[in-house]
Design a protein around this motif. Structure first.
Motif, PDB file in Angstrom:
ATOM      1  N   ALA A   1      44.360  48.487  31.374  1.00 26.26           N
ATOM      2  CA  ALA A   1      44.739  48.642  32.777  1.00 26.26           C
ATOM      3  C   ALA A   1      46.258  48.715  32.931  1.00 26.26           C
ATOM      4  O   ALA A   1      46.784  49.559  33.658  1.00 26.26           O
ATOM      5  N   PHE A   2      46.965  47.834  32.221  1.00 26.13           N
ATOM      6  CA  PHE A   2      48.429  47.855  32.280  1.00 26.13           C
ATOM      7  C   PHE A   2      48.970  49.130  31.642  1.00 26.13           C
ATOM      8  O   PHE A   2      49.953  49.712  32.130  1.00 26.13           O
ATOM      9  N   GLN A   3      48.352  49.577  30.543  1.00 30.09           N
ATOM     10  CA  GLN A   3      48.784  50.823  29.919  1.00 30.09           C
ATOM     11  C   GLN A   3      48.568  52.011  30.848  1.00 30.09           C
ATOM     12  O   GLN A   3      49.389  52.934  30.898  1.00 30.09           O
ATOM     13  N   ASN A   4      47.472  51.980  31.568  1.00 29.77           N
ATOM     14  CA  ASN A   4      47.195  53.053  32.520  1.00 29.77           C
ATOM     15  C   ASN A   4      48.290  53.129  33.585  1.00 29.77           C
ATOM     16  O   ASN A   4      48.753  54.210  33.946  1.00 29.77           O
ATOM     17  N   ARG A   5      48.724  51.970  34.052  1.00 27.92           N
ATOM     18  CA  ARG A   5      49.797  51.946  35.060  1.00 27.92           C
ATOM     19  C   ARG A   5      51.104  52.466  34.460  1.00 27.92           C
ATOM     20  O   ARG A   5      51.820  53.266  35.084  1.00 27.92           O
ATOM     21  N   LEU A   6      51.441  52.039  33.240  1.00 29.85           N
ATOM     22  CA  LEU A   6      52.680  52.475  32.608  1.00 29.85           C
ATOM     23  C   LEU A   6      52.662  53.967  32.310  1.00 29.85           C
ATOM     24  O   LEU A   6      53.713  54.629  32.340  1.00 29.85           O
ATOM     25  N   SER A   7      51.485  54.525  32.029  1.00 33.10           N
ATOM     26  CA  SER A   7      51.377  55.945  31.676  1.00 33.10           C
ATOM     27  C   SER A   7      51.775  56.865  32.828  1.00 33.10           C
ATOM     28  O   SER A   7      52.013  58.056  32.606  1.00 33.10           O
ATOM     29  N   LYS A   8      51.857  56.323  34.058  1.00 34.15           N
ATOM     30  CA  LYS A   8      52.279  57.146  35.197  1.00 34.15           C
ATOM     31  C   LYS A   8      53.760  57.510  35.101  1.00 34.15           C
ATOM     32  O   LYS A   8      54.189  58.518  35.673  1.00 34.15           O
ATOM     33  N   ASP A   9      54.545  56.687  34.375  1.00 36.67           N
ATOM     34  CA  ASP A   9      55.995  56.864  34.361  1.00 36.67           C
ATOM     35  C   ASP A   9      56.600  57.060  32.974  1.00 36.67           C
ATOM     36  O   ASP A   9      57.762  57.450  32.866  1.00 36.67           O
ATOM     37  N   VAL A  10      55.827  56.796  31.922  1.00 28.42           N
ATOM     38  CA  VAL A  10      56.376  56.805  30.563  1.00 28.42           C
ATOM     39  C   VAL A  10      55.526  57.724  29.688  1.00 28.42           C
ATOM     40  O   VAL A  10      54.323  57.872  29.918  1.00 28.42           O
ATOM     41  N   SER A  11      56.160  58.330  28.678  1.00 23.71           N
ATOM     42  CA  SER A  11      55.454  59.253  27.797  1.00 23.71           C
ATOM     43  C   SER A  11      54.358  58.551  27.005  1.00 23.71           C
ATOM     44  O   SER A  11      54.314  57.321  26.921  1.00 23.71           O
TER      45      SER A  11
ATOM     46  N   ILE B   1      47.305  56.688  16.546  1.00 20.91           N
ATOM     47  CA  ILE B   1      46.674  57.931  16.994  1.00 20.91           C
ATOM     48  C   ILE B   1      45.616  57.642  18.053  1.00 20.91           C
ATOM     49  O   ILE B   1      45.538  58.322  19.087  1.00 20.91           O
ATOM     50  N   ALA B   2      44.792  56.625  17.813  1.00 18.08           N
ATOM     51  CA  ALA B   2      43.735  56.275  18.756  1.00 18.08           C
ATOM     52  C   ALA B   2      44.294  55.894  20.121  1.00 18.08           C
ATOM     53  O   ALA B   2      43.791  56.326  21.164  1.00 18.08           O
ATOM     54  N   THR B   3      45.356  55.072  20.119  1.00 16.37           N
ATOM     55  CA  THR B   3      45.961  54.641  21.379  1.00 16.37           C
ATOM     56  C   THR B   3      46.585  55.808  22.124  1.00 16.37           C
ATOM     57  O   THR B   3      46.440  55.941  23.349  1.00 16.37           O
ATOM     58  N   ALA B   4      47.272  56.683  21.390  1.00 14.90           N
ATOM     59  CA  ALA B   4      47.899  57.845  22.023  1.00 14.90           C
ATOM     60  C   ALA B   4      46.843  58.751  22.658  1.00 14.90           C
ATOM     61  O   ALA B   4      47.020  59.240  23.786  1.00 14.90           O
ATOM     62  N   LEU B   5      45.739  58.975  21.963  1.00 18.64           N
ATOM     63  CA  LEU B   5      44.679  59.818  22.509  1.00 18.64           C
ATOM     64  C   LEU B   5      44.031  59.173  23.733  1.00 18.64           C
ATOM     65  O   LEU B   5      43.633  59.864  24.675  1.00 18.64           O
TER      66      LEU B   5
ATOM     67  N   VAL C   1      45.586  57.267  25.895  1.00 26.00           N
ATOM     68  CA  VAL C   1      46.523  57.479  26.993  1.00 26.00           C
ATOM     69  C   VAL C   1      46.356  58.888  27.553  1.00 26.00           C
ATOM     70  O   VAL C   1      46.411  59.111  28.771  1.00 26.00           O
ATOM     71  N   VAL C   2      46.130  59.866  26.672  1.00 22.79           N
ATOM     72  CA  VAL C   2      45.852  61.234  27.124  1.00 22.79           C
ATOM     73  C   VAL C   2      44.585  61.265  27.964  1.00 22.79           C
ATOM     74  O   VAL C   2      44.509  61.959  28.990  1.00 22.79           O
ATOM     75  N   LEU C   3      43.583  60.484  27.575  1.00 22.12           N
ATOM     76  CA  LEU C   3      42.341  60.418  28.352  1.00 22.12           C
ATOM     77  C   LEU C   3      42.590  59.878  29.755  1.00 22.12           C
ATOM     78  O   LEU C   3      41.951  60.318  30.715  1.00 22.12           O
ATOM     79  N   PHE C   4      43.501  58.908  29.881  1.00 22.73           N
ATOM     80  CA  PHE C   4      43.823  58.374  31.202  1.00 22.73           C
ATOM     81  C   PHE C   4      44.255  59.500  32.140  1.00 22.73           C
ATOM     82  O   PHE C   4      43.966  59.473  33.337  1.00 22.73           O
ATOM     83  N   ARG C   5      44.963  60.485  31.599  1.00 23.07           N
ATOM     84  CA  ARG C   5      45.505  61.555  32.428  1.00 23.07           C
ATOM     85  C   ARG C   5      44.490  62.667  32.663  1.00 23.07           C
ATOM     86  O   ARG C   5      44.693  63.508  33.548  1.00 23.07           O
ATOM     87  N   LYS C   6      43.420  62.703  31.880  1.00 23.46           N
ATOM     88  CA  LYS C   6      42.408  63.744  32.058  1.00 23.46           C
ATOM     89  C   LYS C   6      41.409  63.367  33.149  1.00 23.46           C
ATOM     90  O   LYS C   6      40.994  64.184  33.941  1.00 23.46           O
TER      91      LYS C   6
ATOM     92  N   SER D   1      39.760  59.829  19.718  1.00 23.26           N
ATOM     93  CA  SER D   1      40.171  58.449  19.953  1.00 23.26           C
ATOM     94  C   SER D   1      39.157  57.478  19.369  1.00 23.26           C
ATOM     95  O   SER D   1      39.519  56.506  18.693  1.00 23.26           O
ATOM     96  N   GLY D   2      37.881  57.737  19.602  1.00 21.15           N
ATOM     97  CA  GLY D   2      36.838  56.859  19.077  1.00 21.15           C
ATOM     98  C   GLY D   2      36.823  56.828  17.561  1.00 21.15           C
ATOM     99  O   GLY D   2      36.675  55.765  16.946  1.00 21.15           O
ATOM    100  N   LEU D   3      36.979  58.002  16.934  1.00 28.33           N
ATOM    101  CA  LEU D   3      37.000  58.069  15.473  1.00 28.33           C
ATOM    102  C   LEU D   3      38.183  57.297  14.909  1.00 28.33           C
ATOM    103  O   LEU D   3      38.045  56.537  13.932  1.00 28.33           O
TER     104      LEU D   3
END
Length: 292
Positions: free
Chosen positions: A20-30, A81-85, A87-92, A159-161
């Protein structure tokens, strides 16, 4: 009740809040910055926890073999890699569904564990795997069955893999140390987090120095992500030093329930009937594997 169960529940609860906190941070950070936020303060926290363990009771120091170091490096890269993917899912799609897609990890870990890590499944456990796969399909495909979002599907599977490989390699590394389970989990946690922090810091210093400034400007949020991540990883690593990855990760899918509550109360997001059915089936699949 097995001791691994409360550690898994703790991990799932902490991970839901970290996401949840990562989702909020992803609005402003790469994406790379959000991924680093997970680890940057976790290393000293993990080191402090390990110090407390040795103050509490003396235990042997570990021997770091070449096989152990290789597993640590592989697990570190896979989790980045899993975490980065994710974060991409949060934006999709929205927050809850992004996490739900990444939960394909449990299905993949069960399959890989049965095929390559000497952890065969019973018929009831395989039924749980199939139910989890159906849930994954429902949440990935928001419209008619033919209207599949292949980009979201591939990102979620990736991400799951990567998460599944992380957990399998972490368990193998923990078993290699041959220490009491609390100590082996703590050493693996510290080694993995320290490796990930160094990798991401080097990348961002070379490619995205402005992202480090953005993280510096959000100290409370970054610390919260690191804290919940560290406690969550501690729970996962400890549980997996006691039980197989398939069982830990299927029980860990109760994170979806925590995610739903956070999504509804904090982000004010609404899920449709198809999404709820998919999330419900994830829980049913987890129960099938646990009962097996």
């Amino acid at each position: 009740m097995g001791l691994w169960i409360p550690f898994t529940i703790l991990a799932a609860f902490m991970q839901a809040w970290r996401n949840a906190f990562q989702n909020r941070l992803s609005k402003d950070v790469s994406t790379a910055g959000v991924t680093l936020a997970r680890f940057i303060w976790a290393s000293p926290l993990a080191g402090f926890y390990l110090w407390l363990l040795y103050r509490w009771e003396t235990a042997p120091m570990p021997a770091f073999t070449g096989s152990f170091i290789l597993l640590i490096v592989l697990a570190s890269i896979a989790q980045i890699i899993a975490t980065a993917l994710m974060v991409v899912l949060f934006r999709k799609r929205n927050y809850a569904i992004g996490v739900g897609l990444a939960k394909s990890e449990a299905v993949i870990a069960a399959v890989l564990g049965a095929l390559f890590f000497a952890a065969p499944l019973s018929p009831l456990a395989w039924a749980g795997v199939l139910i989890g796969a159906l849930a994954f399909w429902l949440m990935t495909n928001p419209g008619a069955l033919r209207e599949v979002s292949f980009g979201t599907l591939l990102t979620g599977l990736g991400s799951g893999l990567a998460f599944a490989l992380t957990t399998l390699w972490v368990r193998e590394a923990s078993l290699l140390l041959g220490l009491p389970f609390l100590y082996s989990a703590a050493w693996v946690l510290l080694c993995v987090i320290a490796t990930q922090t160094l990798m991401l810091l080097a990348w961002l210093l070379l490619r995205e120095p402005h992202t480090l400034i953005a993280l510096w400007q959000r100290p409370k949020l970054v610390f919260a992500i690191s804290l919940f991540s560290c406690i969550g990883s501690l729970g996962w690593f400890t549980a997996m030093s006691l039980e197989t990855v398939a069982l830990v990760k299927t029980l860990g899918q109760i994170e979806v329930l925590f995610t739903l509550m956070i999504s509804a109360r904090w982000f004010r997001e609404k899920l449709n009937g198809r999404d709820l059915a998919g999330l419900g089936l994830i829980v049913v699949g987890a129960l099938c594997v646990m009962l097996a």
